[in-house]
Write a protein that holds these residues in place. Sequence first.
Motif, PDB file in Angstrom:
ATOM      1  N   THR A  93      -0.274  -1.158  -7.685  1.00 26.67           N
ATOM      2  CA  THR A  93      -1.399  -2.374  -7.401  1.00 26.67           C
ATOM      3  C   THR A  93      -0.913  -3.345  -8.336  1.00 26.67           C
ATOM      4  O   THR A  93      -0.688  -3.454  -9.114  1.00 26.67           O
ATOM      5  CB  THR A  93      -2.183  -2.197  -7.111  1.00 26.67           C
ATOM      6  OG1 THR A  93      -3.238  -1.047  -8.282  1.00 26.67           O
ATOM      7  CG2 THR A  93      -2.226  -0.333  -5.998  1.00 26.67           C
ATOM      8  N   ASP A 120      -9.215  -3.863  -6.108  1.00 22.11           N
ATOM      9  CA  ASP A 120      -9.376  -3.406  -5.051  1.00 22.11           C
ATOM     10  C   ASP A 120      -8.100  -2.833  -3.546  1.00 22.11           C
ATOM     11  O   ASP A 120      -8.179  -2.965  -2.425  1.00 22.11           O
ATOM     12  CB  ASP A 120     -10.570  -4.325  -4.167  1.00 22.11           C
ATOM     13  CG  ASP A 120      -9.337  -6.061  -4.277  1.00 22.11           C
ATOM     14  OD1 ASP A 120      -7.923  -6.025  -3.744  1.00 22.11           O
ATOM     15  OD2 ASP A 120     -10.163  -6.916  -3.782  1.00 22.11           O
ATOM     16  N   ASP A 121      -7.087  -3.141  -4.870  1.00 20.44           N
ATOM     17  CA  ASP A 121      -5.926  -3.289  -3.622  1.00 20.44           C
ATOM     18  C   ASP A 121      -5.878  -1.769  -3.408  1.00 20.44           C
ATOM     19  O   ASP A 121      -5.110  -1.114  -2.163  1.00 20.44           O
ATOM     20  CB  ASP A 121      -4.823  -3.851  -4.771  1.00 20.44           C
ATOM     21  CG  ASP A 121      -4.520  -4.778  -4.913  1.00 20.44           C
ATOM     22  OD1 ASP A 121      -5.394  -5.502  -4.253  1.00 20.44           O
ATOM     23  OD2 ASP A 121      -3.371  -5.308  -5.274  1.00 20.44           O
ATOM     24  N   GLU A 122      -6.457  -0.805  -4.111  1.00 23.12           N
ATOM     25  CA  GLU A 122      -6.054   0.479  -4.059  1.00 23.12           C
ATOM     26  C   GLU A 122      -6.272   1.660  -2.991  1.00 23.12           C
ATOM     27  O   GLU A 122      -6.710   2.151  -2.613  1.00 23.12           O
ATOM     28  CB  GLU A 122      -6.718   1.300  -5.398  1.00 23.12           C
ATOM     29  CG  GLU A 122      -7.664   1.559  -5.809  1.00 23.12           C
ATOM     30  CD  GLU A 122      -8.321   0.334  -6.150  1.00 23.12           C
ATOM     31  OE1 GLU A 122      -9.607  -0.117  -6.110  1.00 23.12           O
ATOM     32  OE2 GLU A 122      -8.232  -0.779  -6.147  1.00 23.12           O
ATOM     33  N   CYS A 123      -7.901   0.546  -2.953  1.00 23.81           N
ATOM     34  CA  CYS A 123      -8.443   1.421  -1.747  1.00 23.81           C
ATOM     35  C   CYS A 123      -8.855   0.409  -0.029  1.00 23.81           C
ATOM     36  O   CYS A 123      -8.752   0.848   0.550  1.00 23.81           O
ATOM     37  CB  CYS A 123     -10.274   0.935  -1.989  1.00 23.81           C
ATOM     38  SG  CYS A 123     -10.932  -0.677  -2.774  1.00 23.81           S
ATOM     39  N   MET A 124      -8.189  -1.037  -0.745  1.00 23.86           N
ATOM     40  CA  MET A 124      -7.858  -1.656   0.548  1.00 23.86           C
ATOM     41  C   MET A 124      -6.816  -1.635   1.258  1.00 23.86           C
ATOM     42  O   MET A 124      -6.476  -1.632   2.851  1.00 23.86           O
ATOM     43  CB  MET A 124      -7.767  -2.857   0.344  1.00 23.86           C
ATOM     44  CG  MET A 124      -9.472  -3.601   0.019  1.00 23.86           C
ATOM     45  SD  MET A 124      -8.987  -5.816  -0.573  1.00 23.86           S
ATOM     46  CE  MET A 124      -8.384  -6.457   1.470  1.00 23.86           C
ATOM     47  N   PHE A 125      -5.631  -0.972   0.774  1.00 24.61           N
ATOM     48  CA  PHE A 125      -4.024  -0.471   0.635  1.00 24.61           C
ATOM     49  C   PHE A 125      -4.001   0.171   1.099  1.00 24.61           C
ATOM     50  O   PHE A 125      -3.040   1.174   1.756  1.00 24.61           O
ATOM     51  CB  PHE A 125      -2.808  -1.590   0.655  1.00 24.61           C
ATOM     52  CG  PHE A 125      -3.663  -3.095   0.998  1.00 24.61           C
ATOM     53  CD1 PHE A 125      -3.771  -3.724   1.953  1.00 24.61           C
ATOM     54  CD2 PHE A 125      -4.060  -3.866  -0.274  1.00 24.61           C
ATOM     55  CE1 PHE A 125      -3.768  -5.413   2.198  1.00 24.61           C
ATOM     56  CE2 PHE A 125      -4.069  -5.457  -0.290  1.00 24.61           C
ATOM     57  CZ  PHE A 125      -4.464  -6.248   1.133  1.00 24.61           C
ATOM     58  N   ARG A 164     -14.483  -6.945 -12.328  1.00 22.05           N
ATOM     59  CA  ARG A 164     -13.296  -5.615 -11.248  1.00 22.05           C
ATOM     60  C   ARG A 164     -12.739  -4.906 -11.691  1.00 22.05           C
ATOM     61  O   ARG A 164     -12.772  -3.464 -11.164  1.00 22.05           O
ATOM     62  CB  ARG A 164     -12.723  -7.299 -10.286  1.00 22.05           C
ATOM     63  CG  ARG A 164     -12.544  -7.818 -10.062  1.00 22.05           C
ATOM     64  CD  ARG A 164     -12.227  -8.994  -9.641  1.00 22.05           C
ATOM     65  NE  ARG A 164     -11.074  -8.450  -8.410  1.00 22.05           N
ATOM     66  CZ  ARG A 164     -10.452  -8.754  -7.488  1.00 22.05           C
ATOM     67  NH1 ARG A 164      -9.325  -9.765  -7.722  1.00 22.05           N
ATOM     68  NH2 ARG A 164      -9.380  -8.102  -7.258  1.00 22.05           N
ATOM     69  N   SER A 204     -13.834   2.902  -7.871  1.00 22.23           N
ATOM     70  CA  SER A 204     -13.172   3.362  -6.246  1.00 22.23           C
ATOM     71  C   SER A 204     -12.068   4.841  -6.915  1.00 22.23           C
ATOM     72  O   SER A 204     -11.892   4.882  -6.035  1.00 22.23           O
ATOM     73  CB  SER A 204     -12.232   1.655  -6.675  1.00 22.23           C
ATOM     74  OG  SER A 204     -11.607   2.046  -5.368  1.00 22.23           O
ATOM     75  N   SER A 214      -0.376  -8.074   2.732  1.00 19.38           N
ATOM     76  CA  SER A 214      -1.660  -9.542   3.164  1.00 19.38           C
ATOM     77  C   SER A 214      -0.924 -10.728   2.306  1.00 19.38           C
ATOM     78  O   SER A 214      -0.874 -11.589   3.056  1.00 19.38           O
ATOM     79  CB  SER A 214      -2.848  -9.625   2.242  1.00 19.38           C
ATOM     80  OG  SER A 214      -2.355  -9.506   1.152  1.00 19.38           O
ATOM     81  N   HIS A 216       1.806  -9.540  -4.748  1.00 24.61           N
ATOM     82  CA  HIS A 216       1.599  -7.942  -4.066  1.00 24.61           C
ATOM     83  C   HIS A 216       3.117  -8.105  -3.983  1.00 24.61           C
ATOM     84  O   HIS A 216       4.106  -7.361  -3.864  1.00 24.61           O
ATOM     85  CB  HIS A 216       1.443  -7.925  -2.733  1.00 24.61           C
ATOM     86  CG  HIS A 216       0.366  -7.845  -2.709  1.00 24.61           C
ATOM     87  ND1 HIS A 216      -1.114  -7.887  -1.596  1.00 24.61           N
ATOM     88  CD2 HIS A 216      -1.160  -8.122  -3.491  1.00 24.61           C
ATOM     89  CE1 HIS A 216      -2.443  -7.595  -2.010  1.00 24.61           C
ATOM     90  NE2 HIS A 216      -2.484  -7.636  -3.467  1.00 24.61           N
TER      91      HIS A 216
END
Length: 244
Positions: free
Chosen positions: A55, A59-64, A96, A103, A160, A165
């Motif tokens: 990632t 937050d990428d790990e949980c969002m995507f 973060r 997360s 996104s 990314h």
Amino acid sequence: MSVYLAVFIVLSYLIWIKCLYYRHRRTLVKSLKHVMKVSSSRDTACADVRALVVTAHPDDECMFFAPTVIRLVQLNASVHLLCLSEGNYYKQGAQRKQELLNSCAVLGIPESRITIIDHKKLPDDPKAEWSVSLVSSIIVKHLRVHSFNMVLTFDGRGVSGHGNHTALHKAVSHLASTGQVPNGCHVLPSLSTPVVSLPLHRLLSVHVHKHIPNYPTRTQEPEDLLKFRSSRCTDCYCVSRPAA
């Protein structure tokens, strides 16, 4: 008199149970063996899978990737995370970073399997152009040190559209197309498709794999996608080469 009657009823019940047991013992033992075999098979379905999720930001790990990570953990795969920045765009990198650790704890990835890169040439910035060679070198080094046989990252659109990314997709695609991915390593990009309405057990199929050019994209069911062993890993699945 009532005591004798109660004893008689209990003894009769026990004798009846014993007769049923002996009468159906073979069927019962066979059923128990089948249940134990199925349970054992499920428990070891992905015991040989060492997956790396790559990632760009916390937050990428949980969002995507949350559905995929959850499913892999359920199937007893060894899941690791490589995050290429601390997500310091708003000067909240430390916060973060801790949020990422929290997360991952919920998703089932222990802190010992998490690597967060803090490199001055890899800033959290959608306008920054991350060096494909730099990102590729970091990823391939991680792959070889930990002997992963599955890599998951963003697709060409970055889900996104974030520049960081898409840089990961370019880097992993470069490794795959130039033969730098270790033998037997499957490379799987995410698919930019809404997944909210899909049932959890099928969400892993959102991650599709593509053969190197001229082969059609294929999507497989989660269990089928993960049913590979080292003897079959010579047929390596890779992301498509990025368009010129």
